[in-house]
Structures are given as structure tokens and as C-alpha cells.
Design an enzyme around this catalytic site. Structure first.
Site, PDB file in Angstrom:
ATOM      1  N   GLU A 467     -28.661   6.066 -31.892  1.00 15.57           N
ATOM      2  CA  GLU A 467     -29.150   4.687 -31.851  1.00 15.57           C
ATOM      3  C   GLU A 467     -30.663   4.636 -32.038  1.00 15.57           C
ATOM      4  O   GLU A 467     -31.199   3.694 -32.623  1.00 15.57           O
ATOM      5  CB  GLU A 467     -28.740   4.007 -30.546  1.00 15.57           C
ATOM      6  CG  GLU A 467     -27.236   3.860 -30.352  1.00 15.57           C
ATOM      7  CD  GLU A 467     -26.517   3.215 -31.532  1.00 15.57           C
ATOM      8  OE1 GLU A 467     -27.127   2.358 -32.213  1.00 15.57           O
ATOM      9  OE2 GLU A 467     -25.357   3.578 -31.801  1.00 15.57           O
ATOM     10  N   HIS A 470     -31.486   4.524 -35.661  1.00 18.02           N
ATOM     11  CA  HIS A 470     -31.452   3.148 -36.179  1.00 18.02           C
ATOM     12  C   HIS A 470     -32.727   2.402 -35.789  1.00 18.02           C
ATOM     13  O   HIS A 470     -33.305   1.659 -36.587  1.00 18.02           O
ATOM     14  CB  HIS A 470     -30.249   2.397 -35.603  1.00 18.02           C
ATOM     15  CG  HIS A 470     -28.936   2.767 -36.204  1.00 18.02           C
ATOM     16  ND1 HIS A 470     -28.719   2.804 -37.564  1.00 18.02           N
ATOM     17  CD2 HIS A 470     -27.748   3.097 -35.621  1.00 18.02           C
ATOM     18  CE1 HIS A 470     -27.455   3.142 -37.792  1.00 18.02           C
ATOM     19  NE2 HIS A 470     -26.851   3.337 -36.640  1.00 18.02           N
TER      20      HIS A 470
END
Length: 671
Positions: A467, A470
Site C-alpha cells: 500500500e 501506491h
């Protein structure tokens, strides 16, 4: 009394003033901001000057900024801290936004101006980013029905509104079904094999429900340890079936009919727009380009991975026979896989968890971002947040403000399962200013208990890195226009930075800097680190087949769905080449397959494996030249900063010097 959501926020960096927002603010704010955005569109269409790139394409790209911030805020709250009232508002807001979007995409005067600029594009001295914005804007309108007749435009608008509501309902059903189930146990003997730290978690869950004993839920940090470590096979079975029955048991949160309706509406929409099926419509805007290319890619991987997966399952069967289990079932997989992993590598999650304290893992990923990209993270207590567990950081580059980062790590009743990155505001440049992004990471990690801090399983460690990859895509963004910024890239390219960053979790040189026992400070022993690196591909065949199965199922729903009479039969038929265990009649994956029925992965689930080809190839480049190589890091940083301003294959080739090779993925996965 002014509505806080429609005013300029008087907060540091114009961040969202969460504590001042009331639920009753949302609906009137959306109404007002949609009207404002419509007025901005009217100013473009009513401009008496001839259409130009600046007064039409650019003006449209910058329109609706405040509406975008409020939409991002609301829908992240709906995912991370929802309640019945928020969900009711979502049911009203979704069709409003869909109608607004349809009005724009079907605005003939606006499209006429866009088309004029597009047809005259050779007369403008546009840079590559401007050319991309023009092409994407024109194409976006055509794909949204701008060339349809009036009757078909109305049909499309109705289809889009129905899809918005039904997709939202799908996700709400999954969340409700997840929250509805819990297993209350008072006999500790039934929990034999489950580590003490997990039992403490179950005790805490029971206490929060005013119950004695233990409570296991379907939240991942609760469910996974139970099916991984419980010696009680019946317990594993009960939990596995409960998890597999989510929204498939005929109760009020059943998603079977919704799936049929969503698939049918998508097929109708794609054919209305002139495509054979929904996958053809979606994939036109992906690196893969066509359903045929995706099928070929998945089938190639399937052929390579199947023998490895079958051998892995045979190993588990041999192990299970020692416990007199003649037929291995899906509820046995995690348990015996963990046993086999322990045998092969002398590793198990509970042994490793003390070495992965959440705060230290976070420090490590921040440190990696500093080493590779020159970023530092300063915790700020003056940035408003939507829950006390959320932390806020100012991201700095060479001492200058770069972004804001929100982190939200633990499960709550109002938070949907899984992990995701989102943004409240995008990066873009306007009026000689570079508007920096506000990025959020939301996860569901094992929480702290009274006795221990939050300790992560190794899978949770890799999830955080994923994550954060991202997040870096958003943080490093440096583009002119918000619609091309950060993660606004082709969907099968978006997973490259996230999956690339996961590779560092297996590198001994890096692991030693943060894998330290939370009590003693002892570094994870070299032998464990070596085995952790060796275990990277453990059960890779099985996991690959599982991902391929989801990809094939997704493609089946969106290529030739026909009239689906039975969801279970359809799913079983389409995934039979990847099924390694007997099919249980009470469970189905489709009814909680939120990625494709609520999220943005419809006709795109294959992209996880597609991006693995990219990340394996990219990291191999680093391995050959040094995993902290400054020159390569600078080139990769440029790739991330470029967002969607160039074709992703061109961006990748600029970084790597060549197209990605699938051989690097196969080599990494299977040797």
C-alpha cells in the site's frame, strides 16, 4: 450556518477538517458543489471565444476541484468509518454523482468544443502531456456515449445510475455479512494450537461484546490465525464455510441476484457503446488491449504454474495423512501449509511477529522511501483526522513540503475488510503553483493488546509495503493536470510500484535494519532471514492458480456471461482448471468478490499478475545493479512522478531500456 464542506478549509495545507464535519453536511454539500461544477461547465460551453486547448480542455481538467475533494472524503469515510447513516447517504449520493457525470459526458455543446480542438490538434504546439490530456479527454467522452443518439444517451445514463447503486449495495452487503458473523467459544480446549497472543485478541473481542471466553470474527486478523493454527478441524471447517458463505446464504445480504443484475447491466452498456462485451470495452484502455491477450496471458501462466501447484498440494496431502485425513479440504489448506512451511523453513508467523512491530515496520518503509527517493516523514498532531487511531504525517523532500500522508491500520466495525490507498486531493500545477496531494493508507492489521504492541504477520508486513508503494505513486506525482496525476494510470500498470516495493521485504540487507524483537531488540537471526527469503515462493504455484482462477472468473463474467441462472454453477465451471480442492456446495467466491463488483477491477483482476511481470522485471534490474542504486532509483522515481502523462509501456521502457520479460517472473516464482 455555513456548511464546512463548501468553504475553504482553514487547516494546515487545506487538509480535510474531519472533526468539524457532521453527517448532515454531506448531502447539501454535494448538491451545492455539483451545482457549482455544472456552472463551471456552463462557463466553458458558453464561452464566446472559439474553442482552444486552454479554454476548453484545460478548463475542463481543472473543473470540479472542490467536488472531487468532498467525494473522496465521503467515500473514504464510507469505507473506513461508516455507519447506517453514512451508508444511507451513499445510496442517495451515488446516483447524484452518476447523473452529474452523465450530464457532462453527454453535454453536446461541451463535446462539440472538445471535438473541434481534437480535430484541429495539429494546429497546436502541444507538449506530450497536453497531447495525452487531449486524447484522453476526447476518448473519455466517446467512451461515455458522446456519439450516441439522444435515445441511447438516456439509456446509458439510466444504466450508469443503476450500476452505481447496485455496486454500492454489493459492498454494503459484504460488509454487513462480515460484521454479522461471530463465533463465541467458552471452551479453551477447542482453540488448541492457536497462539496465546491471538487468544488474547479473541478474549478482548469477547469482552468488547460483554461475553466471557473468546470471540472469533471474519475480520482477517481474527479469522486467518484460527484457520492457520487451530488443531480442531471442525472449528476450521466452520469458520471457512462461514467466510465462504458471505452474501451467499439466502439471507438479506445475499448478492447472487445483484451479481446477475450488475453483469447484465455492464453487458448492455458495452453493447450500447459498440463493444462485443464489457471486457472489450474495459481492456481497450489497458496495457493488455484485448480479452484475447488477457486469456492468452492467464493460460500461459496456468500451464506453467499447474504442475508446481499440484506438487504442493500432494505435499500437503502427505502431511495430512499423518493425522488420518484421507481427503484434504479447503479448510485444511492454511493449517497444513503452515505446518509444511514450519518443516521446510522452521518458520511460522507467530514466531516472526515479535520481530515486526508495526511502528518499526512503518519506520523501515519510511526509511526506504528516504534512501531511494529522498523523502522524510514528520508526524503532525495539528492535521485533523477522522478517528483517533489515524496518524498524520507531513512528507518532505529536501526539507520542503511534498504531501500529507494519513495512516489507518486496524480493523473496526465501520471499516471494510482489506487494505487500500486513496487520495483526498490530487497533485496538479496551476497558476504557477504545485498543489501537493493528500494521500491515505487504510489497512486491517492485527491490533495491539493490553500486553503487546501491534505485531504484524509477515504477510501484513508485505501488505504495508504494497500500500505504501501506491502511496508513493501519489506522493511523488509531478504532473500538470489532476486527471493524469499519481495513480491515474492504466489499471494494469497501477500495481507496479506497490508490488515492486514488496520485494524489499525479502532482502536480507534491508530486513536486518528493522526486523528486531520488540522486547529484546535482537535482530532476526541470519538463519531466519535466509529462510524467509527462501520461503518467498512457498506455495507460489497454489497462490498463482488461485489468482488465475479469480482472473478467469472475472473475464468469464465480462466476456460471455450469457443468462446466468446459477452463480455457483457458473463460478465452478469457469474456475475448474484452477480448483485444487473439492468444491463445497455452501460457499461461493463471487458473492464477496468486491474487487470486481464494487471496486475498479471489473475485467481487470488479471492485472495483479500482469503487474507481477512488470515488478519482477523491474526488481531484477535493481538486483543486477544494487537494490539501493541511486541512478535506477532516480529513473524509477521519474516513472512514478510521471503518472499517466505517457503510455505506460513507453514509461517502462524509458526506465528499463526494454519491454518487461515474463521469464523474470517465472524465474522468480518457480526457479
Amino acid at each position: 450556518m455555513p456548511n464546512i464542506l463548501t468553504q475553504r478549509f482553514s487547516t494546515p495545507y487545506n487538509s480535510v477538517p474531519f472533526p468539524q464535519i457532521r453527517e448532515e453536511h454531506y448531502l447539501p454539500a454535494f448538491e451545492e458543489l455539483i451545482a457549482q461544477a455544472e456552472q463551471e461547465i456552463n462557463e466553458i460551453t458558453e464561452n464566446p471565444e472559439s474553442p482552444t486547448f486552454e479554454n476548453t480542455i484545460e478548463a475542463l481538467a481543472y473543473s470540479g476541484e472542490k467536488l472531487e475533494v468532498v467525494s473522496s472524503t465521503f467515500f473514504n469515510i464510507n469505507s473506513a468509518e461508516t455507519n447506517d447513516e453514512i451508508q444511507n447517504i451513499a445510496q442517495k449520493v451515488s446516483p447524484m454523482l452518476t447523473e452529474f457525470s452523465s450530464k457532462i459526458s453527454q453535454n453536446e455543446a461541451l463535446f462539440e468544443r472538445i471535438k473541434t480542438v481534437f480535430d484541429q490538434r495539429n494546429q497546436y504546439a502541444l507538449n506530450p502531456e497536453q497531447q495525452m490530456l487531449l486524447n484522453e479527454t476526447y476518448k473519455g467522452f466517446v467512451r461515455s456515449g458522446a456519439l450516441l443518439n439522444e435515445s441511447d444517451k438516456k439509456k446509458l445514463e439510466k444504466l450508469n445510475m443503476e450500476l452505481a447503486v447496485k455496486s454500492l449495495q454489493f459492498g454494503q452487503n459484504v460488509l454487513a455479512a462480515t460484521n454479522d458473523y461471530f463465533l463465541h467459544i467458552t471452551d479453551k480446549q477447542k482453540l488448541k494450537g492457536i497462539p496465546d497472543a491471538v487468544l488474547e485478541q479473541y478474549t478482548q473481542e469477547a469482552a468488547e461484546r460483554n461475553l466471557d471466553g473468546y470471540v472469533i470474527t471474519l475480520q482477517y486478523p481474527s479469522y486467518l490465525p484460527a484457520v492457520t493454527y487451530a488443531e480442531n478441524r471442525e472449528l476450521r471447517k466452520e469458520l471457512t464455510i462461514a467466510n465462504g458463505k458471505k452474501s451467499f446464504d439466502g439471507k438479506s445480504w445475499d448478492n447472487q441476484e445483484l451479481i446477475k443484475e450488475i453483469v447484465s447491466l455492464r453487458q448492455e452498456k458495452s453493447q450500447l457503446l459498440g463493444y462485443e462485451n464489457y471486457a472489450a470495452f474495459v481492456l481497450e484502455e489497458r496495457m493488455a488491449k484485448s480479452p484475447l491477450a488477457v486469456q492468452k496471458f492467464l493460460n500461459e501462466l496456468l500451464e506453467k504454474a499447474t504442475p508446481f501447484a499440484q506438487r504442493e498440494i500432494e505435499e500437503l496431502k502427505t502431511l495430512a495423512k499423518e493425522d488420518h485425513i484421507e481427503e484434504l479440504q479447503i479448510w485444511d489448506h492454511a493449517y497444513y501449509a503452515e505446518k509444511l512451511r514450519k518443516q521446510k523453513f522452521d518458520l511460522n508467523d507467530e514466531e516472526l511477529k515479535p520481530y515486526f512491530q508495526l511502528n518499526k515496520v512503518e519506520e523501515a518503509v519510511f526509511g526506504l522511501a528516504e534512501k531511494l527517493f529522498g523523502l522524510t516523514f514528520l508526524e503532525r498532531n495539528d492535521i485533523p483526522k477522522y478517528h483517533p487511531e489515524v496518524k498524520t504525517y507531513e512528507v518532505l523532500e529536501n526539507g520542503h513540503h511534498k504531501a500529507l500522508l494519513y495512516t489507518d491500520y486496524h480493523p473496526r466495525k465501520g471499516k471494510r475488510a482489506g487494505a487500500w490507498m486513496t487520495s483526498y486531493t490530487q497533485q496538479y500545477k496551476k497558476n504557477n503553483g504545485n498543489h501537493r496531494p493528500h494521500i491515505s493508507i487504510v489497512c486491517n492489521f492485527t491490533p495491539a493488546t493490553k500486553e503487546t504492541p501491534s505485531l504484524l504477520t509477515f504477510q501484513e508486513v508485505t501488505t504495508l509495503f504494497h500500500e505504501f508503494g501506491h502511496a508513493l505513486h501519489g506522493i511523488l506525482a509531478n504532473t500538470q493536470y489532476p486527471t493524469l496525476s499519481g495513480t491515474s494510470v492504466k489499471w494494469d500498470f497501477v500495481e507496479l510500484p506497490s508490488q515492486f516495493l514488496e520485494n524489499y521485504c525479502y532482502e536480507p540487507e534491508f530486513l536486518k535494519t528493522f526486523a528486531k524483537h520488540y522486547e529484546t531488540g535482537e535482530v532476526l537471526p541470519d538463519e531466519k532471514i535466509r529462510k524467509l527469503a527462501e520461503s518467498k515462493n512457498f506455495m507460489e504455484g497454489y497462490q498463482t492458480l488461485r489468482q488465475i482462477g479469480f482472473g478467469l472468473l472475472d473475464m468469464a463474467y465480462h466476456t460471455k456471461p450469457g443468462n446466468i441462472s446459477n452463480i455457483k454453477e457458473f463460478e465452478t465451471e469457469k474456475t475448474k482448471a484452477t480448483n485444487l480442492y473439492p468444491i463445497h456446495p455452501e460457499t461461493a467466491a463471487s458473492t464477496s468478490f468486491s474487487h470486481i463488483f464494487q471496486g475498479g477491477y471489473s475485467a481487470g483482476y488479471y492485472s495483479y499478475k500482469w503487474a507481477e511481470v512488470l515488478d519482477a522485471d523491474a526488481f531484477q534490474y535493481f538486483k543486477e545493479n544494487g537494490i539501493f542504486n541511486e541512478n535506477l532509483a532516480a529513473k524509477f522515481k521519474n516513472l512514478l512522478a510521471s503518472g499517466g502523462t505517457q503510455d505506460p509501456m513507453e514509461l517502462y521502457k524509458n526506465f528499463r531500456g526494454s519491454e518487461p520479460k515474463i521469464q523474470n517472473l517465472l524465474k522468480r516464482a518457480f526457479g
